[in-house]
Every structure is written in C-alpha cells, then in structure tokens.
Design an enzyme around this catalytic site. Structure first.
Site, PDB file in Angstrom:
ATOM      1  CG  ASP A   1      59.072   2.494 -26.810  1.00 50.44           C
ATOM      2  OD1 ASP A   1      58.495   3.475 -26.300  1.00 50.44           O
ATOM      3  OD2 ASP A   1      58.856   1.326 -26.446  1.00 50.44           O
TER       4      ASP A   1
ATOM      5  CE1 TYR B   1      50.847   6.675 -27.953  1.00 50.84           C
ATOM      6  CE2 TYR B   1      52.354   4.821 -27.757  1.00 50.84           C
ATOM      7  CZ  TYR B   1      52.089   6.166 -27.617  1.00 50.84           C
ATOM      8  OH  TYR B   1      53.069   7.010 -27.125  1.00 50.84           O
TER       9      TYR B   1
ATOM     10  CB  ALA C   1      50.828  12.147 -27.361  1.00 50.19           C
ATOM     11  CE1 TYR C   2      42.558   8.395 -26.970  1.00 53.20           C
ATOM     12  CE2 TYR C   2      44.235   6.676 -26.961  1.00 53.20           C
ATOM     13  CZ  TYR C   2      42.932   7.076 -26.747  1.00 53.20           C
ATOM     14  OH  TYR C   2      42.012   6.165 -26.299  1.00 53.20           O
ATOM     15  CB  THR C   3      49.849   8.519 -23.961  1.00 52.11           C
ATOM     16  OG1 THR C   3      49.108   9.058 -22.863  1.00 52.11           O
ATOM     17  CG2 THR C   3      50.647   9.622 -24.637  1.00 52.11           C
TER      18      THR C   3
ATOM     19  CE  LYS D   1      53.489   9.738 -30.413  1.00 53.71           C
ATOM     20  NZ  LYS D   1      53.343  11.164 -29.998  1.00 53.71           N
TER      21      LYS D   1
ATOM     22  N   GLY E   1      50.643  17.256 -19.507  1.00 48.81           N
ATOM     23  CA  GLY E   1      51.206  15.910 -19.520  1.00 48.81           C
ATOM     24  C   GLY E   1      52.529  15.866 -18.783  1.00 48.81           C
ATOM     25  CD  GLN E   2      54.324  10.756 -17.219  1.00 47.08           C
ATOM     26  OE1 GLN E   2      54.949  10.355 -16.248  1.00 47.08           O
ATOM     27  NE2 GLN E   2      54.047   9.967 -18.248  1.00 47.08           N
TER      28      GLN E   2
END
Length: 288
Positions: A103, A126, A61-63, A130, A11-12
């Site tokens: 956020d 989502y 994560a599932y984003t 989280k 991921g990022q």
C-alpha cells in the site's frame, strides 16, 4: 504438479507459504538471500534452469521503512532490480510470476479504498522502490503474472505489530498507539493461502495488479485494543497522533485497499480481521 520457487522464505509471507505447502501437491523450492541471490541474474538463471522452475512467488523485499531512507541503493536493489531480474527471466522462460507489493505505493491522501488503477504517489524510499519494482515488471510483462498489493502484514513468524503489542502489553501498564492512520491488517497466512489457491487460475496477457488485505476498517489504536482484549492483557491503550510519535518517514494516513477485483476474478473469500487475528493468537498461544 508444478515446480515452484518461493523467494524470501524466511519472511512473514514466505514462512506461511512454507507452512501451508504441505497441503499442496507441488514441488516447492524455498530460498532466502543466502541460498539464492535474486539480485544476481546469472545465479537466478542457473537455479531456475537446474530446478526447472515453472512458477515464482516473490515474497522477498527490503521492508525496513525508516532504514530505507539511508540505504536507498540496497532498498532499490532488492525491491526494484531483483524484481526486474525475476520478470526478465520469467518472460524468457515462460514462468508465471506472482510478486507481492505494498500500500506504500500510495500517498495515503485518499478518502475511499484504493483501487488498483488509482494514481500512485509514494512518499518515502521504501514505497518508491516498491513502485519501481512494479513498473519494471509491468514494462517487461511476463505472461500469466500478477502483482498483489497488501497492507499491515502480521504473522506468528518474524517481527510485526501484533507480536510487538503482545510483548509491550505484558511489560507496561499503558501504551500510546497511533489513531490517525487508517487501514486493514493482513494475516500473512491468509495472503499465502490465497496465492496458493489462485495461481492455477492466473491466465493473462498483461501483468495484472490486485489488492489483498483482511476485511475491516481500523486504526493502529483500534488494532492494539483488539489484540489486548483477545489476549486478555491488562494494559491501557491510549490514542495518540502521528505527530506525537515521529518517525524518519511519514506513513500513509489512509491505507484501505479495495479488494473487489481479486474477489470477482478468482472467487476469493476474504476473512474479517478479527477472525484472522484470533487464529494468529491461537498459533502464538496467546488466545485467552
């Protein structure tokens, strides 16, 4: 020197952690869902015991915000159950756990930057999953562990707003971009560096939550304009309202995060968003 497990390494944030790891004298174990299934507590325990893991950075994560509405079980498995598994084994084996959240645990109805203790109220699957992950971690309470909430993440890796704007800006004469959602972008490399710099200083008996994003207040429209300006792309960006760009899930209209706590606790210096965007565009070869 520590043995550090990084989940979600493709991921990022995970990719940026991998890039930066060469500057830190630790043993890093970078995993993805193929090499380590963190939703499987037995596989997780086996990996951690085999490699004597002392610190976990969970960037998995599932984003996919919109798809989560139709994939509730999968989103919950990755964003909640996996975090519960990580927190449980971290407590059992005295592992320091750093978990990245969002956020989206807030509803975006605030008028002042969100503090860590403000009331949460996610408006989509989502955000709810989280938050469930956060709550599980807080309830299990592994020692010396933290949650970092962040927003509007982008990077030279993966799919994100910056790369999308660069592509569309080159393909089109003009674009419509939402102006009534306000927040701060986060360059994943800045977040990754912050995590690597602060983890030796984390000492707490209860799970602490911190906010992190770059400095600056702007809309997606403002962000798009700045991307085009820096990359010298001749594409007109027009402001549009959220209602003119309907999505399956509403986004928070206000996502600003108050970063005072992480600055004061760890002496973190947070870069201004334009400086970080400049750095990312240079990495991408797009700074003109």
């Amino acid at each position: 020197m520590n043995n550090i497990l990084v989940t979600g390494s493709n991921g990022q944030v995970g990719s940026e952690l991998r890039e930066l790891s060469k500057n830190y004298e630790h043993n890093f174990f970078f995993t993805d869902k193929e090499s380590l299934d963190i939703t499987n507590p037995h596989a997780l325990t086996e990996f951690i015991e085999l490699n004597n893991i002392e610190i976990i950075i969970n960037s998995a994560a599932y984003t996919t915000v919109d798809k989560a509405e139709g994939e509730k079980d999968l989103a919950d498995l990755v964003n909640h159950i996996a975090v519960k598994n990580l927190a449980t084994i971290s407590k059992d084996k005295n592992i320091k756990l750093i978990h990245i959240s969002t956020d989206y645990v807030f509803d975006g109805k605030a008028h002042m930057p969100y503090k860590e203790e403000d009331t949460t109220n996610p408006i989509g699957v989502y955000g709810k999953t989280k938050l469930n992950g956060e709550n599980a971690m807080v309830s299990i309470n592994p020692l010396n562990s933290i949650i970092i909430r962040t927003s509007w993440v982008y990077s030279s890796f993966g799919a994100n707003f910056v790369k999308t704007m660069l592509k569309l800006g080159k393909d089109r004469d003009e674009l419509g971009v939402i102006f009534d959602q306000i927040g701060s972008p986060t360059y994943a490399r800045d977040l990754a560096k912050t995590i690597l710099d602060i983890f030796p200083k984390i000492i707490n008996k209860k799970v602490e939550i911190y906010n992190y994003s770059n400095e600056g207040v702007l809309s997606w429209y403002d962000f798009a304009k700045e991307i085009m300006r820096m990359a010298k792309i001749d594409c007109k960006v027009n402001p549009i309202e959220s209602k003119d760009y309907p999505t399956p899930v509403k986004r928070p209209h206000y996502s600003l995060l108050n970063k005072s706590k992480i600055k004061e606790k760890f002496g973190v210096s947070v870069p201004y968003y334009k400086d970080s965007l400049d750095e990312c565009l240079k990495v991408l070869g797009e700074r003109k």
